[in-house]
Design an enzyme around this catalytic site. Sequence first.
Site, PDB file in Angstrom:
ATOM      1  N   GLU A   1     -51.421 -61.446 -46.670  1.00 21.86           N
ATOM      2  CA  GLU A   1     -51.393 -62.819 -47.166  1.00 21.86           C
ATOM      3  C   GLU A   1     -50.434 -63.694 -46.362  1.00 21.86           C
ATOM      4  OE1 GLU A   1     -53.249 -64.450 -49.373  1.00 21.86           O
ATOM      5  OE2 GLU A   1     -54.471 -62.641 -49.450  1.00 21.86           O
TER       6      GLU A   1
ATOM      7  N   CYS B   1     -75.855 -72.126 -50.122  1.00 18.08           N
ATOM      8  CA  CYS B   1     -74.732 -72.129 -51.066  1.00 18.08           C
ATOM      9  C   CYS B   1     -75.212 -71.975 -52.505  1.00 18.08           C
ATOM     10  CB  CYS B   1     -73.935 -73.429 -50.917  1.00 18.08           C
ATOM     11  SG  CYS B   1     -72.569 -73.552 -52.087  1.00 18.08           S
TER      12      CYS B   1
ATOM     13  N   CYS C   1     -68.639 -72.494 -46.984  1.00 18.88           N
ATOM     14  CA  CYS C   1     -68.228 -73.889 -47.258  1.00 18.88           C
ATOM     15  C   CYS C   1     -67.129 -74.272 -46.273  1.00 18.88           C
ATOM     16  CB  CYS C   1     -67.747 -74.020 -48.699  1.00 18.88           C
ATOM     17  SG  CYS C   1     -67.543 -75.743 -49.245  1.00 18.88           S
TER      18      CYS C   1
ATOM     19  N   CYS D   1     -74.833 -75.556 -46.594  1.00 17.22           N
ATOM     20  CA  CYS D   1     -75.134 -75.980 -47.963  1.00 17.22           C
ATOM     21  C   CYS D   1     -76.441 -75.376 -48.492  1.00 17.22           C
ATOM     22  CB  CYS D   1     -75.193 -77.506 -48.029  1.00 17.22           C
ATOM     23  SG  CYS D   1     -73.588 -78.303 -47.731  1.00 17.22           S
TER      24      CYS D   1
ATOM     25  N   CYS E   1     -73.218 -79.103 -56.892  1.00 16.56           N
ATOM     26  CA  CYS E   1     -72.117 -79.587 -56.063  1.00 16.56           C
ATOM     27  C   CYS E   1     -72.194 -81.104 -55.920  1.00 16.56           C
ATOM     28  CB  CYS E   1     -72.169 -78.926 -54.686  1.00 16.56           C
ATOM     29  SG  CYS E   1     -70.907 -79.543 -53.545  1.00 16.56           S
TER      30      CYS E   1
END
Length: 350
Positions: A41, A206, A196, A203, A212
């Site tokens: 991370e 998606c 995205c 899209c 959206c």
Amino acid sequence: MTQAPAVADFSARLLDWFDTHGRHDLPWQHPRTPYRVWLSEIMLQQTQVAVVAPYFERFIAALPNLPALAAASQDQVLALWSGLGYYARARNLHAAAKVCVEIHGGELPRDAAALRALPGIGRSTAGAILAQAWGERAAILDGNVKRVLCRVHGIDGWPGMPAIEKKLWVIAESLLPDARLADYTQAQMDFGATLCTRADPACRQCPMQPDCIASRDGRTAELPSPKPGKPLPLRTAHMLVIEDAAGRVLLQRRPPTGVWACLWSLPEHADLAEARLWLERHVHDELERLQAGEPILHGFSHYRLQIRPHRLRGIRARDAIGDNEDLRWAPRSELANIGLPAPVRRLLKE
């Protein structure tokens, strides 16, 4: 009228997408221990997975657990980090490991407040560690998640503004599923990084597209709103590439604060007059032999740096160099094991 997907629907769609399209073979996932999750991370902050993976594997091979990291020297940690950039991350990682050994029994604390008290761990990173290492119900809000939430919910305003960020945190926490928190956390990062995306999002593929708001209104290129900006200033640094008769390079340690803090670099000066004064104090040779090389441009978040290298070969150093802990001669064969800023390493290779 189109509305953002309901809470349960959003997480279910995202997990279904992740099962088929997500990344399941990242090096920090097998095994997925708190130390490996934490290290990944920190490395992934402002850095892409493809860049991080080889650095992670090299780092974990040298320092396989938290006590080993705490016991390592700062030079070793910075050398392993060299090339990843944003070196404050490495210094904070090292400092946090020492704190964990001192007050947490050599382990990462399984508590959000205790994690956030460690150097280099903010709210989102703490959430990612809790969710992925222990399956805790904790939200994340990195750049990928901000982008997805701004588009799906049609949120205007730069996501770095406190008011906008506060709104996004409320949404992110409301969308958390009751199970599979580690997968859900990874799914959010993968979704923003691979589908995205900032430019040319896919899209049509998606699972959120039917609901959206950015897709409905043709605003995917506008959202999230960009940071109000101004042109980055350009600074110039004259770097001295000094070699002795044996081909060793003279390195100088950077100050403990500021850009590239504590890394080894080349002697650097704001102008040539200052560089010549420094050379007069440290070398015996004629300074007219300075050779200017091709400039290198390096970008930081808040300015651009133009590095102008000047080469001196076959130099005889004054005795003061041997007495200075912040100067050292380094054989080129050892440069790979020394923490150097990426543009300096590139310059020395050239």
